[in-house]
Motif scaffolding. Sequence first.
Motif, mmCIF file in Angstrom:
data_model
loop_
_atom_site.group_PDB
_atom_site.id
_atom_site.type_symbol
_atom_site.label_atom_id
_atom_site.label_comp_id
_atom_site.label_asym_id
_atom_site.label_seq_id
_atom_site.Cartn_x
_atom_site.Cartn_y
_atom_site.Cartn_z
ATOM 1 N N THR A 100 0.861 -1.175 0.000
ATOM 2 C CA THR A 100 0.000 0.000 0.000
ATOM 3 C C THR A 100 0.900 1.228 0.000
ATOM 4 O O THR A 100 1.598 1.503 0.979
ATOM 5 C CB THR A 100 -0.922 0.012 1.230
ATOM 6 O OG1 THR A 100 -0.128 -0.088 2.414
ATOM 7 C CG2 THR A 100 -1.885 -1.152 1.175
ATOM 8 N N VAL A 101 0.916 1.962 -1.100
ATOM 9 C CA VAL A 101 1.811 3.103 -1.286
ATOM 10 C C VAL A 101 1.040 4.238 -1.952
ATOM 11 O O VAL A 101 -0.044 4.045 -2.502
ATOM 12 C CB VAL A 101 3.033 2.718 -2.146
ATOM 13 C CG1 VAL A 101 3.932 1.739 -1.411
ATOM 14 C CG2 VAL A 101 2.596 2.132 -3.493
ATOM 15 N N GLU A 168 14.043 3.254 -2.253
ATOM 16 C CA GLU A 168 12.724 3.176 -2.875
ATOM 17 C C GLU A 168 12.046 4.539 -2.992
ATOM 18 O O GLU A 168 10.842 4.672 -2.861
ATOM 19 C CB GLU A 168 11.821 2.183 -2.127
ATOM 20 C CG GLU A 168 12.286 0.746 -2.265
ATOM 21 C CD GLU A 168 11.265 -0.259 -1.778
ATOM 22 O OE1 GLU A 168 10.268 0.161 -1.153
ATOM 23 O OE2 GLU A 168 11.453 -1.463 -2.017
ATOM 24 N N SER A 169 12.860 5.573 -3.221
ATOM 25 C CA SER A 169 12.330 6.880 -3.590
ATOM 26 C C SER A 169 12.383 6.989 -5.121
ATOM 27 O O SER A 169 13.166 6.297 -5.771
ATOM 28 C CB SER A 169 13.153 8.001 -2.954
ATOM 29 O OG SER A 169 13.061 7.965 -1.546
ATOM 30 N N PHE A 170 11.577 7.860 -5.676
ATOM 31 C CA PHE A 170 11.510 7.974 -7.128
ATOM 32 C C PHE A 170 12.240 9.228 -7.603
ATOM 33 O O PHE A 170 12.033 10.316 -7.067
ATOM 34 C CB PHE A 170 10.064 7.999 -7.601
ATOM 35 C CG PHE A 170 9.367 6.685 -7.434
ATOM 36 C CD1 PHE A 170 9.560 5.665 -8.351
ATOM 37 C CD2 PHE A 170 8.557 6.457 -6.342
ATOM 38 C CE1 PHE A 170 8.948 4.441 -8.194
ATOM 39 C CE2 PHE A 170 7.932 5.238 -6.171
ATOM 40 C CZ PHE A 170 8.126 4.218 -7.097
ATOM 41 N N VAL A 220 10.938 12.084 -5.003
ATOM 42 C CA VAL A 220 9.761 11.998 -4.152
ATOM 43 C C VAL A 220 9.746 10.670 -3.406
ATOM 44 O O VAL A 220 10.271 9.665 -3.877
ATOM 45 C CB VAL A 220 8.465 12.161 -4.969
ATOM 46 C CG1 VAL A 220 8.406 13.525 -5.627
ATOM 47 C CG2 VAL A 220 8.345 11.064 -6.037
ATOM 48 N N ALA A 221 9.128 10.701 -2.226
ATOM 49 C CA ALA A 221 9.010 9.499 -1.403
ATOM 50 C C ALA A 221 7.596 9.424 -0.850
ATOM 51 O O ALA A 221 6.858 10.418 -0.842
ATOM 52 C CB ALA A 221 10.030 9.521 -0.267
ATOM 53 N N ASP A 222 7.207 8.258 -0.372
ATOM 54 C CA ASP A 222 5.860 8.071 0.138
ATOM 55 C C ASP A 222 5.598 8.836 1.433
ATOM 56 O O ASP A 222 4.442 9.052 1.803
ATOM 57 C CB ASP A 222 5.584 6.578 0.360
ATOM 58 C CG ASP A 222 4.779 5.988 -0.787
ATOM 59 O OD1 ASP A 222 4.924 6.491 -1.905
ATOM 60 O OD2 ASP A 222 4.009 5.041 -0.558
ATOM 61 N N ALA A 227 12.800 16.339 -2.742
ATOM 62 C CA ALA A 227 13.937 17.215 -3.035
ATOM 63 C C ALA A 227 13.795 17.690 -4.472
ATOM 64 O O ALA A 227 13.325 16.945 -5.341
ATOM 65 C CB ALA A 227 15.257 16.491 -2.841
ATOM 66 N N GLN A 228 14.203 18.926 -4.726
ATOM 67 C CA GLN A 228 14.097 19.508 -6.070
ATOM 68 C C GLN A 228 15.475 19.977 -6.517
ATOM 69 O O GLN A 228 16.180 20.650 -5.761
ATOM 70 C CB GLN A 228 13.116 20.678 -6.068
ATOM 71 C CG GLN A 228 12.876 21.294 -7.426
ATOM 72 C CD GLN A 228 12.088 20.385 -8.357
ATOM 73 O OE1 GLN A 228 11.149 19.717 -7.904
ATOM 74 N NE2 GLN A 228 12.444 20.342 -9.619
#
Length: 443
Positions: A100-101, A168-170, A220-222, A227-228
């Motif tokens: 569940t994410v 597991e960050s995108f 991005v992370a859940d 971070a940009q």
Amino acid sequence: MYSDLYFRPKRQTSVVLIVMAAAAVSLFVFFLSMGPTSIPTRASKKTLGRHDVVNYSAHQIGVFWKTEKAEVGWIAYGTTPQNLNQIALDERDVEAKKNTVMNHFVLLKNLTENTTYYYKIVTNDGLIGQGSAAQAFSFKTLPNISNPSSAKPAYGKVVLPNGQPAQESFVIITKDDTYPLVTMTKITGEWLIPLQYGIQKSTGKVISFQPSDAVSIEIVADNQVSAQIDAIIKNTTPLPQTVVMGRNYTFMSDSNVLPASTSVNGTGSKHTVSVLYPKEGAVVPGFRPLIKGTAVPGKQVKISINSNPGYVFQLTADAKGEWNISSPITIGAGSYIITLKTIDDFNRDVTLTRRFVIGKSGEAVLGDATPSGTITTTPEISPSVTPGGTTVTIEPSATETPTASVSGSLSPTPTLVAGFNSNLFLYGSAALIIIGAGVMFIF
């Protein structure tokens, strides 16, 4: 008596019980077949925070989307909108377990080149399509590209504010009108994205990435931390420094990124610019680190620490070219980066970085030097060091929150009809079977 026993009519199994048992078995088999990878038939009105087709190629396409809350999700797809007969799971899922994410990433593999495919997003509540009729989304795979670019891949490392790898960050790279390129960080926080080509949304044309091209990198992370990064391609192969989640970075020019993070002494320069303490990668005991170094005598030195709140110091190197932060500062345990900015003997900009850790133990550990870069932190506490003392001003600024948007022609305004919970039917069917079998046994 014997004849009474022998000729007594035998009880017949109730027809009603047989029908009940048959119905229970049918229900059980039906809902068992509606497993976690089956395709619901109802539409869903979920609002997607973002929805992008990514990583375009001839034989593989990615779909990235974000939901308002954590839930399971996968893709049903096919070559016609009426027959979405294939299933693709989230990259973090396996058949027996779905996570569940909020951020979902699915790769559709082994596709046929130059072919249109249709898909819908599947959740526990139903199907997400586009428009009021929840129609299937579509994309067309590329024809084979015979001569892809030989550009270096973009890569780097991401850590959490406490210094732990952001696994597991995108990582999402976007250039102007091109479809995004997406990957997921490894357990070490490292990531890599090939930059062989990009695909324009407006024309569908294949373009090459140039070293001077500006790109936006969003991580991005859940847990909603992001971070940009704004950079030119040349400064992404690799990124000049480890990225800390929750902060924004700019790597747009060649002059502010140097190959060494500990010291620099340019050709013809008489003086060395350096951070002497703390040592690179050192674990510093206590909460008041010694911060000192060298620069060109009489030159201004700007020192920033990416703590929370952040510190920025304006210093002047003394006659020996030395500088130090004498003002007392206190920062908690964690991983930090010191950034030094000054100019050398020829008035060229110099930027150095130094990483260190405030630990609970007192043992100092030396690490490897890493490349430098610039960092922007908010909010900041900016002590201005002057001969008469130190004045401190607090300059809070809002942290930028990435805005989710739907890219290209994928602008779903899906409809929702509530779904069902199959577990309830499974338990009910099993209970009916057991009751029916017990009654038949008794009678």
